[in-house]
Design a protein around this motif. Structure first.
Motif: not given
Length: 293
Positions: A162-166, A241-244
């Protein structure tokens, strides 16, 4: 002799005329500098206060007519509790609002920085060379209207996290204003500048460094200012959408807890941070804009 006597009599005859008395001129005193500054400040402050008052009034009316919608007073009380300790840590999934804002700003900095590293040079190439313009202009026109969230699944598929996707979503959405504004700024450079460079037989790197970049800098900063607004807008939706850790996920988590007061506080925080980012870049743009000098 007679002529001289007539002339002497004419000279000795007193001349009578009407005396016109002019009214006293009222000299308008110039207001002191402090008074003028205070007047200008009040002219800007009063409309802003009225606008905020109208917003609070509409908010109060909405709270009265809607069940479960918080009032401004209850939201203010929640804000006091929230900002009493904005940087607390109570586990990886329970952190203060300050840590969430910083996490979102970090993602924005990564995606936005990569977009600047790629978009500004690409804009120079598109504006300077016809070949690159014909090569990349159709791609920009095709990809620019795509919704930001449509790129998020592509990032999740490519990076599996999720982190690189954001950051990828911010990159792909904030790059276009920098490309377009930089290319347009290069195209608007007076032809006389380039003719002088040809006469002096300057290298392409010298032309880029000494002529193109100083002349295009205001347009580049305009694209940067537009891009930072898009990046801050996209990160909130992507984090939902990705959370965290992040302000977007924090809003979604507060919604699941039915804590609407904190959601309204987060909306204000998002607006304030976005305003500060844009105003900071506008100050930089004015500093380097030759059109305002």
């Amino acid at each position: 002799m007679k002529h001289l006597q007539n002339t002497k009599a004419a000279v000795e005859t007193p001349v009578t005329g009407e005396v016109i008395t002019l009214p006293p001129v009222q000299v308008r005193r110039r207001a002191p500098a402090f008074a003028r500054q205070m007047n200008d400040f009040l002219q800007q402050l009063i409309p802003a206060v009225l606008g905020l008052g109208l917003l609070v009034l509409c908010w109060q009316l909405a709270a009265i007519n809607s069940k479960g919608f918080p009032t401004p007073l209850s939201t203010l009380e929640s804000a006091r509790t929230l900002f009493a300790d904005p940087f607390y840590r109570d586990g990886p999934n329970d952190m203060g609002i300050g840590w969430n804002v910083l996490a979102s700003l970090q993602r924005v900095a990564v995606g936005f920085g990569l977009a600047a590293l790629v978009g500004i040079p690409l804009g120079f190439l598109i504006g300077r060379f016809v070949f690159f313009s014909r090569m990349f202009t159709p791609l920009v026109a095709l990809l620019r209207p795509v919704s930001p969230l449509a790129w998020l699944p592509i990032g999740l598929l490519l990076f599996q996290k999720a982190e690189p996707a954001s950051s990828w979503t911010i990159f792909i959405c904030s790059i276009w204003p920098m490309v377009i504004n930089t290319a347009e700024g290069v195209r608007r450079i007076p032809e006389d500048y380039l003719n002088v460079a040809r006469v002096l037989q300057l290298s392409e790197w010298t032309v880029m460094r000494r002529i193109l970049f100083p002349a295009v800098l205001p347009a580049v900063l305009t694209g940067v200012r537009l891009s930072i607004g898009i990046a801050w807008l996209v990160i909130v939706a992507a984090e939902m959408l990705t959370g965290g850790l992040g302000i977007g996920f924090w809003i979604w988590n507060e919604w699941n807890n039915l804590n609407v007061e904190n959601i309204l506080i987060a909306i204000v925080i998002i607006g304030v941070v976005g305003l500060l980012l844009e105003q900071g870049l506008m100050l930089i743009a004015r500093r380097f804009s030759w059109q305002d000098k």
